[in-house]
Design a protein around this motif. Structure first.
Motif, PDB file in Angstrom:
ATOM      1  N   ALA A 236       0.803  -1.219   0.000  1.00 21.35           N
ATOM      2  CA  ALA A 236       0.000   0.000   0.000  1.00 21.35           C
ATOM      3  C   ALA A 236       0.838   1.271   0.000  1.00 21.35           C
ATOM      4  O   ALA A 236       0.463   2.269  -0.624  1.00 21.35           O
ATOM      5  CB  ALA A 236      -0.935  -0.005   1.215  1.00 21.35           C
ATOM      6  N   ALA A 237       1.986   1.259   0.678  1.00 23.55           N
ATOM      7  CA  ALA A 237       2.787   2.475   0.811  1.00 23.55           C
ATOM      8  C   ALA A 237       3.331   2.968  -0.521  1.00 23.55           C
ATOM      9  O   ALA A 237       3.561   4.174  -0.696  1.00 23.55           O
ATOM     10  CB  ALA A 237       3.936   2.232   1.787  1.00 23.55           C
ATOM     11  N   THR A 238       3.563   2.077  -1.462  1.00 28.59           N
ATOM     12  CA  THR A 238       4.184   2.462  -2.731  1.00 28.59           C
ATOM     13  C   THR A 238       3.268   2.290  -3.938  1.00 28.59           C
ATOM     14  O   THR A 238       3.623   2.711  -5.037  1.00 28.59           O
ATOM     15  CB  THR A 238       5.452   1.630  -2.971  1.00 28.59           C
ATOM     16  N   ILE A 255       3.653  -8.602  -5.360  1.00 32.41           N
ATOM     17  CA  ILE A 255       4.258  -9.744  -4.681  1.00 32.41           C
ATOM     18  C   ILE A 255       4.411  -9.554  -3.179  1.00 32.41           C
ATOM     19  O   ILE A 255       4.790 -10.503  -2.485  1.00 32.41           O
ATOM     20  CB  ILE A 255       5.637 -10.083  -5.278  1.00 32.41           C
ATOM     21  N   GLY A 256       4.159  -8.351  -2.648  1.00 29.88           N
ATOM     22  CA  GLY A 256       4.458  -8.149  -1.232  1.00 29.88           C
ATOM     23  C   GLY A 256       3.481  -7.216  -0.548  1.00 29.88           C
ATOM     24  O   GLY A 256       2.711  -6.498  -1.199  1.00 29.88           O
ATOM     25  N   PHE A 257       3.531  -7.228   0.778  1.00 30.39           N
ATOM     26  CA  PHE A 257       2.640  -6.383   1.572  1.00 30.39           C
ATOM     27  C   PHE A 257       3.342  -5.844   2.810  1.00 30.39           C
ATOM     28  O   PHE A 257       2.684  -5.453   3.774  1.00 30.39           O
ATOM     29  CB  PHE A 257       1.381  -7.163   1.967  1.00 30.39           C
ATOM     30  N   VAL A 258       4.681  -5.788   2.795  1.00 33.23           N
ATOM     31  CA  VAL A 258       5.406  -5.301   3.975  1.00 33.23           C
ATOM     32  C   VAL A 258       5.112  -3.831   4.245  1.00 33.23           C
ATOM     33  O   VAL A 258       5.276  -3.358   5.364  1.00 33.23           O
ATOM     34  CB  VAL A 258       6.927  -5.528   3.831  1.00 33.23           C
ATOM     35  N   GLY A 259       4.680  -3.091   3.223  1.00 38.38           N
ATOM     36  CA  GLY A 259       4.342  -1.687   3.389  1.00 38.38           C
ATOM     37  C   GLY A 259       2.858  -1.435   3.534  1.00 38.38           C
ATOM     38  O   GLY A 259       2.399  -0.309   3.334  1.00 38.38           O
ATOM     39  N   GLY A 260       2.130  -2.474   3.930  1.00 43.34           N
ATOM     40  CA  GLY A 260       0.692  -2.338   4.139  1.00 43.34           C
ATOM     41  C   GLY A 260      -0.103  -3.239   3.218  1.00 43.34           C
ATOM     42  O   GLY A 260       0.205  -3.358   2.026  1.00 43.34           O
ATOM     43  N   ALA A 261      -1.122  -3.885   3.778  1.00 47.90           N
ATOM     44  CA  ALA A 261      -1.916  -4.848   3.016  1.00 47.90           C
ATOM     45  C   ALA A 261      -3.267  -4.299   2.580  1.00 47.90           C
ATOM     46  O   ALA A 261      -3.952  -4.927   1.767  1.00 47.90           O
ATOM     47  CB  ALA A 261      -2.131  -6.115   3.843  1.00 47.90           C
ATOM     48  N   GLU A 262      -3.676  -3.129   3.109  1.00 45.33           N
ATOM     49  CA  GLU A 262      -4.965  -2.539   2.750  1.00 45.33           C
ATOM     50  C   GLU A 262      -4.729  -1.424   1.745  1.00 45.33           C
ATOM     51  O   GLU A 262      -3.952  -0.497   1.988  1.00 45.33           O
ATOM     52  CB  GLU A 262      -5.666  -1.994   3.988  1.00 45.33           C
ATOM     53  N   LEU A 263      -5.434  -1.502   0.611  1.00 49.94           N
ATOM     54  CA  LEU A 263      -5.125  -0.624  -0.510  1.00 49.94           C
ATOM     55  C   LEU A 263      -6.379   0.103  -0.991  1.00 49.94           C
ATOM     56  O   LEU A 263      -7.434  -0.507  -1.187  1.00 49.94           O
ATOM     57  CB  LEU A 263      -4.549  -1.456  -1.656  1.00 49.94           C
ATOM     58  N   THR A 264      -6.243   1.420  -1.181  1.00 52.04           N
ATOM     59  CA  THR A 264      -7.285   2.217  -1.828  1.00 52.04           C
ATOM     60  C   THR A 264      -6.657   2.934  -3.009  1.00 52.04           C
ATOM     61  O   THR A 264      -5.713   3.716  -2.837  1.00 52.04           O
ATOM     62  CB  THR A 264      -7.873   3.257  -0.849  1.00 52.04           C
ATOM     63  N   ILE A 265      -7.146   2.645  -4.212  1.00 52.57           N
ATOM     64  CA  ILE A 265      -6.555   3.231  -5.418  1.00 52.57           C
ATOM     65  C   ILE A 265      -7.660   3.739  -6.334  1.00 52.57           C
ATOM     66  O   ILE A 265      -8.774   3.218  -6.343  1.00 52.57           O
ATOM     67  CB  ILE A 265      -5.690   2.209  -6.178  1.00 52.57           C
ATOM     68  N   PRO A 266      -7.361   4.767  -7.131  1.00 53.96           N
ATOM     69  CA  PRO A 266      -8.347   5.250  -8.099  1.00 53.96           C
ATOM     70  C   PRO A 266      -8.470   4.285  -9.276  1.00 53.96           C
ATOM     71  O   PRO A 266      -7.483   3.694  -9.716  1.00 53.96           O
ATOM     72  CB  PRO A 266      -7.776   6.596  -8.541  1.00 53.96           C
ATOM     73  N   VAL A 267      -9.680   4.139  -9.765  1.00 54.46           N
ATOM     74  CA  VAL A 267      -9.924   3.220 -10.878  1.00 54.46           C
ATOM     75  C   VAL A 267      -9.557   3.845 -12.221  1.00 54.46           C
ATOM     76  O   VAL A 267      -9.067   3.154 -13.124  1.00 54.46           O
ATOM     77  CB  VAL A 267     -11.404   2.783 -10.874  1.00 54.46           C
TER      78      VAL A 267
END
Length: 334
Positions: A236-238, A255-267
């Motif tokens: 999520a962080a990057t 491939i990873g979630f060390v920077g956060g697993a919950e994601l909000t992105i624009p479509v």
């Protein structure tokens, strides 16, 4: 046999144990493990952040050793063969299926932090002769993930690949991408790590501490085009910057979630740029075998940051969790 077990959801619960040596059933082999390597998956499992909550368990997905015994019906393998088992024993080839998660090494079945392990013969890949035990132990998760990223991102000569950080997957992807004739841009917070990446063949390096808008720098370095493939190893962080850095019709390989697993992105940017956002769960036995063939043919040597003694397994977990490494962290098994 000697083994380490997690007795609760904590790295510090890792405990040395004496356990019965497992016996191979029909179709299985007994492997005398010589080395194991750590992934952030293993740290997540140890912390209780991933997988079923059952203890005690033998952790660590990746390991390599020689066959010490054959179960009934095993053909094509012999005692003494140098092998590494794939992460998911039941995922032989093709798309992943729900049943693939039924036998995940170090998660739902015993892992590699032991002197011996049992694995289905169908899940084994032969180790190249030119690799040490420690090098071979780094392959199952990291090399397979990197290989699948390049394949699914359609990397070819002239492609641009952007990599986040200098962990095991990134450095395998760097070496495989260069072998494929691609241009590689890699980020890190450390100039020393970036210099090591440059020596491995990285074409451009970006320190994201001094250049926080690393995505804009990727666009500058590609004359506004962006990277054909971004291997998103942070989460999520990057992710917003990865979306900006990727080219039109490019691929973000998650491939990873060390920077956060919950994601909000624009479509809208996904639609306008026709970005492919692909999830990844390492790969099948067939994918693992393909990655190993590529590494052998290209003469790639896995990058190992540090090798720990078996008795220092707990320290190895903490070392990886601190994220100061370059390449892979390995545990030598006595």
């Amino acid at each position: 046999m000697r083994a380490f077990q997690l007795t609760s959801a904590s790295i510090d619960s890792l405990t040395a144990s004496e356990l019965p040596t497992p016996k191979p059933g029909p179709g299985d082999v007994l492997i005398r493990l010589r080395a194991a390597s750590l992934n952030f998956l293993d740290v997540a499992v140890a912390r209780g952040d991933f997988g079923p909550d059952h203890f005690p368990r033998i952790p660590v997905a990746d390991g390599a050793g020689e066959i010490a015994g054959l179960g009934d019906g095993v053909e094509g393998w012999a005692v003494g063969d140098r092998v590494a088992p794939a992460l998911m024993a039941r995922w032989l080839a093709g798309p992943i299926q729900p049943s693939s998660h039924d036998a995940v090494r170090g998660v739902t079945v015993p892992g590699s932090l032991a002197q011996y392990t049992v694995a289905p013969a169908s899940s084994l890949v032969r180790i190249p002769d030119g690799l040490t035990w420690e090098e071979a132990a780094t392959l199952p998760v990291a090399a397979t993930t990197a290989w699948n990223g390049l394949v699914r991102g359609h990397v070819r000569p002239g492609s641009t690949v952007a990599l986040l950080g200098t962990g095991g997957v990134s450095l395998f992807a760097l070496q495989l991408a260069k072998a494929a004739g691609a241009r590689v841009i890699i980020t890190s917070s450390s100039d020393d790590k970036l210099e090591r990446a440059r020596k491995l063949g990285a074409d451009e390096v970006i320190n994201y501490t001094t250049t926080p808008a690393w995505d804009e720098r990727v666009l500058e370095l590609t004359q506004g085009r962006g990277a054909d493939l971004v291997i998103e190893s942070v989460g999520a962080a990057t992710f917003p910057r990865s979306m900006n850095a990727v080219a039109f019709a490019g691929t973000i390989f998650v491939i990873g979630f060390v920077g956060g697993a919950e994601l909000t992105i624009p479509v809208l940017p996904i639609q306008l740029k026709t970005i492919s956002i692909l999830g990844n769960n390492t790969g099948s036995v067939s994918d693992f075998a393909a990655a190993v063939r590529a590494i052998e043919m290209a003469g790639i040597k896995p990058v190992i940051d540090k090798v720990f003694a078996f008795d220092d397994a707990k320290a190895a977990f903490h070392y990886l969790a601190d994220a100061g490494h370059v390449g892979k962290v390995v545990i030598r098994i006595d």
